[in-house]
Design a protein around this motif. Structure first.
Motif, PDB file in Angstrom:
ATOM      1  N   GLU A  60       0.133  18.794  -4.140  1.00 31.71           N
ATOM      2  CA  GLU A  60      -0.075  18.612  -5.574  1.00 31.71           C
ATOM      3  C   GLU A  60       0.319  17.213  -6.044  1.00 31.71           C
ATOM      4  OE1 GLU A  60       2.156  21.926  -7.128  1.00 31.71           O
ATOM      5  OE2 GLU A  60       0.313  23.064  -7.465  1.00 31.71           O
ATOM      6  N   GLU A  61       1.103  16.494  -5.241  1.00 26.45           N
ATOM      7  CA  GLU A  61       1.512  15.136  -5.589  1.00 26.45           C
ATOM      8  C   GLU A  61       0.467  14.095  -5.172  1.00 26.45           C
ATOM      9  OE1 GLU A  61       5.424  14.319  -4.093  1.00 26.45           O
ATOM     10  OE2 GLU A  61       6.172  16.314  -4.660  1.00 26.45           O
ATOM     11  N   VAL A  62      -0.519  14.506  -4.390  1.00 30.85           N
ATOM     12  CA  VAL A  62      -1.586  13.594  -3.957  1.00 30.85           C
ATOM     13  C   VAL A  62      -2.579  13.431  -5.105  1.00 30.85           C
ATOM     14  CG1 VAL A  62      -3.461  13.233  -2.313  1.00 30.85           C
ATOM     15  CG2 VAL A  62      -1.314  14.297  -1.552  1.00 30.85           C
ATOM     16  N   ALA A  63      -2.943  12.175  -5.413  1.00 30.91           N
ATOM     17  CA  ALA A  63      -3.889  11.908  -6.494  1.00 30.91           C
ATOM     18  C   ALA A  63      -5.242  12.551  -6.196  1.00 30.91           C
ATOM     19  CB  ALA A  63      -4.055  10.398  -6.681  1.00 30.91           C
TER      20      ALA A  63
ATOM     21  N   LEU B 111       0.829  -1.199   0.000  1.00 32.17           N
ATOM     22  CA  LEU B 111       0.000   0.000   0.000  1.00 32.17           C
ATOM     23  C   LEU B 111       0.864   1.249   0.000  1.00 32.17           C
ATOM     24  CD1 LEU B 111      -2.506  -1.091   2.761  1.00 32.17           C
ATOM     25  CD2 LEU B 111      -3.126  -0.683   0.388  1.00 32.17           C
ATOM     26  N   THR B 112       0.380   2.281  -0.653  1.00 26.96           N
ATOM     27  CA  THR B 112       0.988   3.599  -0.505  1.00 26.96           C
ATOM     28  C   THR B 112       0.278   4.341   0.622  1.00 26.96           C
ATOM     29  OG1 THR B 112      -0.527   4.644  -2.080  1.00 26.96           O
ATOM     30  CG2 THR B 112       1.503   3.678  -2.966  1.00 26.96           C
ATOM     31  N   ARG B 113       0.866   5.432   1.049  1.00 33.03           N
ATOM     32  CA  ARG B 113       0.275   6.197   2.140  1.00 33.03           C
ATOM     33  C   ARG B 113      -1.075   6.807   1.729  1.00 33.03           C
ATOM     34  NH1 ARG B 113       2.913   8.223   6.385  1.00 33.03           N
ATOM     35  NH2 ARG B 113       2.317  10.388   5.946  1.00 33.03           N
ATOM     36  N   GLN B 114      -1.202   7.235   0.479  1.00 33.51           N
ATOM     37  CA  GLN B 114      -2.485   7.808   0.072  1.00 33.51           C
ATOM     38  C   GLN B 114      -3.561   6.732  -0.051  1.00 33.51           C
ATOM     39  OE1 GLN B 114      -1.969   9.973  -3.604  1.00 33.51           O
ATOM     40  NE2 GLN B 114      -1.479   8.147  -4.812  1.00 33.51           N
ATOM     41  N   GLU B 115      -3.187   5.518  -0.461  1.00 38.70           N
ATOM     42  CA  GLU B 115      -4.156   4.420  -0.481  1.00 38.70           C
ATOM     43  C   GLU B 115      -4.609   4.094   0.937  1.00 38.70           C
ATOM     44  OE1 GLU B 115      -2.893   1.751  -4.378  1.00 38.70           O
ATOM     45  OE2 GLU B 115      -1.763   1.508  -2.521  1.00 38.70           O
TER      46      GLU B 115
ATOM     47  N   ASP C 174       4.007  12.758   1.607  1.00 34.50           N
ATOM     48  CA  ASP C 174       4.661  11.622   0.949  1.00 34.50           C
ATOM     49  C   ASP C 174       3.622  10.586   0.511  1.00 34.50           C
ATOM     50  OD1 ASP C 174       6.654   9.959  -0.030  1.00 34.50           O
ATOM     51  OD2 ASP C 174       7.124   9.083   1.929  1.00 34.50           O
ATOM     52  N   PRO C 175       2.740  10.951  -0.429  1.00 35.42           N
ATOM     53  CA  PRO C 175       1.599  10.091  -0.776  1.00 35.42           C
ATOM     54  C   PRO C 175       1.985   8.723  -1.334  1.00 35.42           C
ATOM     55  CG  PRO C 175       1.838  11.866  -2.371  1.00 35.42           C
ATOM     56  CD  PRO C 175       2.736  12.197  -1.222  1.00 35.42           C
ATOM     57  N   LEU C 176       3.129   8.612  -1.975  1.00 38.47           N
ATOM     58  CA  LEU C 176       3.537   7.339  -2.566  1.00 38.47           C
ATOM     59  C   LEU C 176       4.523   6.583  -1.685  1.00 38.47           C
ATOM     60  CD1 LEU C 176       3.959   8.396  -6.320  1.00 38.47           C
ATOM     61  CD2 LEU C 176       1.961   7.417  -5.171  1.00 38.47           C
ATOM     62  N   GLY C 177       4.732   7.066  -0.475  1.00 34.30           N
ATOM     63  CA  GLY C 177       5.641   6.406   0.447  1.00 34.30           C
ATOM     64  C   GLY C 177       5.091   5.080   0.940  1.00 34.30           C
TER      65      GLY C 177
ATOM     66  N   THR D 274       5.707  14.361   7.165  1.00 34.20           N
ATOM     67  CA  THR D 274       7.111  14.286   7.518  1.00 34.20           C
ATOM     68  C   THR D 274       7.508  15.530   8.298  1.00 34.20           C
ATOM     69  OG1 THR D 274       7.870  15.427   5.516  1.00 34.20           O
ATOM     70  CG2 THR D 274       7.525  13.035   5.366  1.00 34.20           C
ATOM     71  N   ALA D 275       8.716  15.493   8.843  1.00 29.59           N
ATOM     72  CA  ALA D 275       9.195  16.641   9.603  1.00 29.59           C
ATOM     73  C   ALA D 275       9.263  17.891   8.738  1.00 29.59           C
ATOM     74  CB  ALA D 275      10.577  16.329  10.193  1.00 29.59           C
ATOM     75  N   ALA D 276       9.424  17.691   7.438  1.00 30.83           N
ATOM     76  CA  ALA D 276       9.514  18.826   6.513  1.00 30.83           C
ATOM     77  C   ALA D 276       8.137  19.294   6.035  1.00 30.83           C
ATOM     78  CB  ALA D 276      10.379  18.448   5.313  1.00 30.83           C
TER      79      ALA D 276
END
Length: 256
Positions: free
Chosen positions: A195-198, A162-166, A223-226, A217-219
């Protein structure tokens, strides 16, 4: 035998309060008792994992390999157990049969009476790659309730990751089953990489961030695909239980 012994030792570490950071790999004289580092949660996850186990939210078969990526069928098992836990059930098979007999499927059609756990474990369902009865039970339940989707073409992809967005979408679909709709804040204000989130995941990612069920993340990125590990899966379900407005812990779960 080795896996069972490792599981029991891992649970002893959790429930007796031995700090996770002190656990090391050890073996007995006959080589049967092994504690692997991945069978003990990461130090940052330790307390919440222990709490989730004590509450009864974590399937016993998944109380190991905490730092490994969680597979799709493992997460299906986790969310079905979590949903049953929210309704006060200790046994998943009883929960699935009782719940489905009194609710509707992903298309809004009533399931009707029946022993639905046995149905899901049998030949029922659209998937051709769920070969074990238990995998069929959890995969078909999660799909039929609209909590998880397949990959298309009759494929559930049980060993897929799974990715984080899933994961965010699955968590919020599970919540809607007992808690109703929840609208989070503006994703653009919650994650720098919004903008990287589906597009299909945006509302659910905003919701889990707003509820502090998942952290960035701390930044400040989501990280949707992490990757998404077994211990992260447990922690996010525990936080959904603790933070969402409707919860068994708050005593406001509607009756089945």
């Amino acid at each position: 035998m080795k896996r069972l012994t490792a599981l029991l030792l891992s649970l002893v570490l959790l429930l007796t309060g031995v700090p996770a950071a002190s656990a090391v790999s050890e073996s007995s004289a006959d080589g049967t008792a092994v504690i692997l580092p991945e069978d003990v949660p990461s130090p940052w996850a330790y307390e919440e994992v222990k709490q989730a186990i004590v509450l009864g939210m974590v399937p016993s078969s998944l109380q190991n390999h905490w730092r490994f990526p969680v597979t799709r069928v493992e997460f299906a098992q986790m969310v079905v157990r979590f949903l049953g836990f929210q309704y006060g059930y200790a046994k998943d098979s009883s929960f699935v049969s009782d719940y489905c007999a009194q609710t509707a499927d992903r298309e809004g059609n009533p399931f009707g009476p029946g022993s639905w756990w046995n149905v899901f474990c049998g030949a029922y369902g659209p998937f051709t790659d769920l070969h074990l009865p238990e995998d069929r039970g959890y995969g078909n339940t999660a799909y039929s309730l609209g909590i998880m989707d397949g990959r298309g073409g009759g494929i559930f992809d049980p060993k897929g990751l799974l990715t984080r967005q899933e994961a965010a979408c699955i968590l919020m679909r599970c919540y809607r089953r007992y808690g109703g709709e929840y609208t989070g804040g503006e994703l653009s204000s919650l994650a720098l990489d919004w903008e990287e989130v589906a597009g299909w995941a945006g509302e659910d990612v905003a919701a889990v961030l707003d509820l502090k069920v998942m952290n960035g993340t701390a930044a400040g990125h989501f990280d949707p695909l992490g990757t998404y590990t077994r211990e992260q899966a447990v922690l996010t379900l525990l936080r959904l239980y603790a933070n969402a407005p409707v919860s068994r812990g708050k005593g406001n779960i509607p009756k089945v």
